[in-house]
Design an enzyme around this catalytic site. Structure first.
Site, mmCIF file in Angstrom:
data_model
loop_
_atom_site.group_PDB
_atom_site.id
_atom_site.type_symbol
_atom_site.label_atom_id
_atom_site.label_comp_id
_atom_site.label_asym_id
_atom_site.label_seq_id
_atom_site.Cartn_x
_atom_site.Cartn_y
_atom_site.Cartn_z
ATOM 1 N N ARG A 52 0.776 -1.196 0.014
ATOM 2 C CA ARG A 52 -0.163 0.147 -0.137
ATOM 3 C C ARG A 52 0.777 1.090 0.047
ATOM 4 O O ARG A 52 0.525 2.276 -0.875
ATOM 5 C CB ARG A 52 -0.859 0.094 1.075
ATOM 6 C CG ARG A 52 -2.356 -0.378 1.195
ATOM 7 C CD ARG A 52 -2.830 -0.757 2.471
ATOM 8 N NE ARG A 52 -2.042 -1.800 2.980
ATOM 9 C CZ ARG A 52 -2.240 -3.122 2.597
ATOM 10 N NH1 ARG A 52 -3.159 -3.375 1.735
ATOM 11 N NH2 ARG A 52 -1.403 -3.974 2.944
ATOM 12 N N HIS A 130 5.677 6.160 11.338
ATOM 13 C CA HIS A 130 5.215 5.946 9.820
ATOM 14 C C HIS A 130 4.271 6.896 9.760
ATOM 15 O O HIS A 130 3.141 7.155 9.599
ATOM 16 C CB HIS A 130 4.464 4.521 9.936
ATOM 17 C CG HIS A 130 4.023 4.176 8.637
ATOM 18 N ND1 HIS A 130 4.336 4.876 7.392
ATOM 19 C CD2 HIS A 130 3.821 2.966 8.096
ATOM 20 C CE1 HIS A 130 4.020 4.443 6.360
ATOM 21 N NE2 HIS A 130 3.680 3.163 6.832
HETATM 22 C C1 NCD Z 1 1.873 -0.935 8.105
HETATM 23 C C2 NCD Z 1 3.716 -0.609 8.280
HETATM 24 O O1 NCD Z 1 4.190 -1.004 7.324
HETATM 25 O O2 NCD Z 1 3.843 -0.419 9.226
HETATM 26 N N1 NCD Z 1 1.574 -1.029 6.669
HETATM 27 C C3 NCD Z 1 1.224 0.280 6.118
HETATM 28 O O3 NCD Z 1 2.326 0.903 5.700
HETATM 29 N N2 NCD Z 1 0.067 0.256 5.738
HETATM 30 C C4 NCD Z 1 1.236 -1.488 9.165
HETATM 31 C C5 NCD Z 1 1.675 -3.135 9.281
HETATM 32 O O4 NCD Z 1 2.674 -3.573 8.406
HETATM 33 O O5 NCD Z 1 1.300 -3.596 10.236
#
Ligand code: NCD
Length: 393
Positions: A52, A130
């Site tokens: 994503r 993030h």
């Molecule tokens: C998340 C991540 O990579 O931290 N995914 C994302 O970017 N949508 C959550 C996850 O991996 O659990």
């Protein structure tokens, strides 16, 4: 100054709102903005798996008329030959106008931003932050609920190793939301986040015992902490032992943000989180609650609720494109946002300490990060890269 985004604190409150407002405009017709970043080139450097985040960044850049180069398979990047991240971003940064980086080490994005000539955007650095997922989460919450101020958001799952909840908790408190953080005791929000949150004037964190936890989660071995403006947070204890009883039935939970167990970061592969299912959503405290998840989900949300109108996670994921379009327009310099000149918390440099977090960029096998790694913000000395508590050198 180059427009890096290494942590959510890099954007002021007004900037967060400004990005969501811009995303609202862009979102009305995603095809209508193909000239905004014509001539710009983005480098996606993903040294950890992603679907994503990378594809929504790339879709966002393409929708704005920019172009993309990608390194998405860590096994085929020069990192496996032992190249340092600092060298890699210096080179990739010289090919492109901005770099989107995902890396397994905490603090990697801040370190990379020092070495790239153009902006670096953190697309996830280990178990640290993030920030762009938080933009997506906040934006989804605002669209689903019509506002942010005064909302109560339950964070549930792996809050220790899941980086999305770290950035999100910071942003929620800043936007005037209160948080009920629910997790097993070794998966609770880390101290570097909680101690940061309560440093905000008027923000408190209290341990509570959720009386109806068993009815709702069908288990008792989870802990809860309420964090937010003093007048919005139920009374509780300073420590786990002093936790006071609280019933979820007395509180409106506007959203529950579920995360998966981060087995790859040490959360324990052999355990499972309780499943959020139809029975959960029909229990009284959650009748009006929307369900958010950064995805990917594994088993923690049952597919049977996907068609429930309160299941907002697919709508949330789709909003990753317009909000990242807004971010890219700011980072590329074609759109200005109100940014505070002073950082939210002024770090103070202290020497004689060393980061002990084995997953920090300071401990990464290829990197040679400067000795002085600690900073203090009025509490214990912390690593300036991953923010975990530092020990004597
Ligand atoms: C998340 C991540 O990579 O931290 N995914 C994302 O970017 N949508 C959550 C996850 O991996 O659990």
């Amino acid at each position: 100054m180059k427009r890096d985004l290494v942590a959510i604190q890099g954007l002021s409150d007004a900037a967060l709102v400004g990005l969501m407002d811009l995303a609202d405009t862009l979102q009305r017709d995603l095809r209508a903005h193909a000239r905004e970043l014509g001539g710009f080139l983005m480098g996606s450097l993903f040294l950890e798996p992603s679907t994503r985040t990378r594809l929504s960044f790339e879709a966002a850049m393409a929708r704005l008329g920019g172009r993309i180069i990608t390194s998405a398979d860590p096994a085929t990047s020069s990192a496996v030959k032992g190249e340092t991240l600092s060298d890699t971003v210096r080179i990739v940064g010289s090919y492109v106008d901005l770099v989107v980086l995902r890396h397994p080490a905490a603090g990697a994005a801040r370190w990379a931003a020092r070495h790239a000539s153009g902006p670096v955007i953190n697309a996830g650095d280990g178990a640290h932050e993030h920030p762009t997922q938080t933009l997506c989460d906040l934006y989804a919450l605002r669209r689903e609920r019509g506002r942010l101020e005064g909302l109560t958001v339950m964070l549930y799952g792996d809050l220790r190793y899941g980086r999305t909840t770290h950035s999100l908790a910071r942003a929620l408190v800043r936007m005037g939301c209160s948080i009920i953080a629910v997790a097993e005791d070794d998966l609770e929000l880390p101290d570097f986040i909680v101690s940061d949150l309560v440093r905000r004037p008027g923000c408190v964190a209290r341990h509570i015992v959720v009386d109806d936890m068993e009815d709702v989660f069908h288990r008792r071995d989870v802990r809860a902490m309420a964090i937010g403006p003093d007048n919005m947070v139920p009374s509780g204890g300073e420590s786990v032992d002093e936790a006071r009883p609280f019933s979820l039935k007395d509180s409106a939970v506007d959203a529950i943000y579920v995360t998966r167990l981060q087995a790859e970061r040490g959360a324990g592969a052999s355990r499972a989180l309780p499943i959020l299912d139809h029975r959960f959503l029909t229990s009284q405290p959650f009748k009006e609650t929307i369900v958010l998840h950064p995805l990917p989900r594994v088993t923690e949300i049952a597919a049977e609720i996907d068609s429930d109108p309160r299941a907002a996670y697919f709508r949330q994921a789709a909003l990753g494109v317009p909000i990242r379009m807004a971010l890219l327009m700011w980072a590329s310099g074609v759109y200005d946002l109100p940014l505070e000149t002073a950082p939210l918390y002024e770090p103070e440099s202290v020497s004689g300490y060393r980061c002990e977090n084995l997953s920090c960029i300071t401990r990464h096998r290829t990197e040679d990060v400067p000795e002085e790694v600690a900073r203090s913000r009025g509490d214990v000395p912390r690593c300036q890269w991953c923010e975990e508590e530092a020990g004597p050198a």
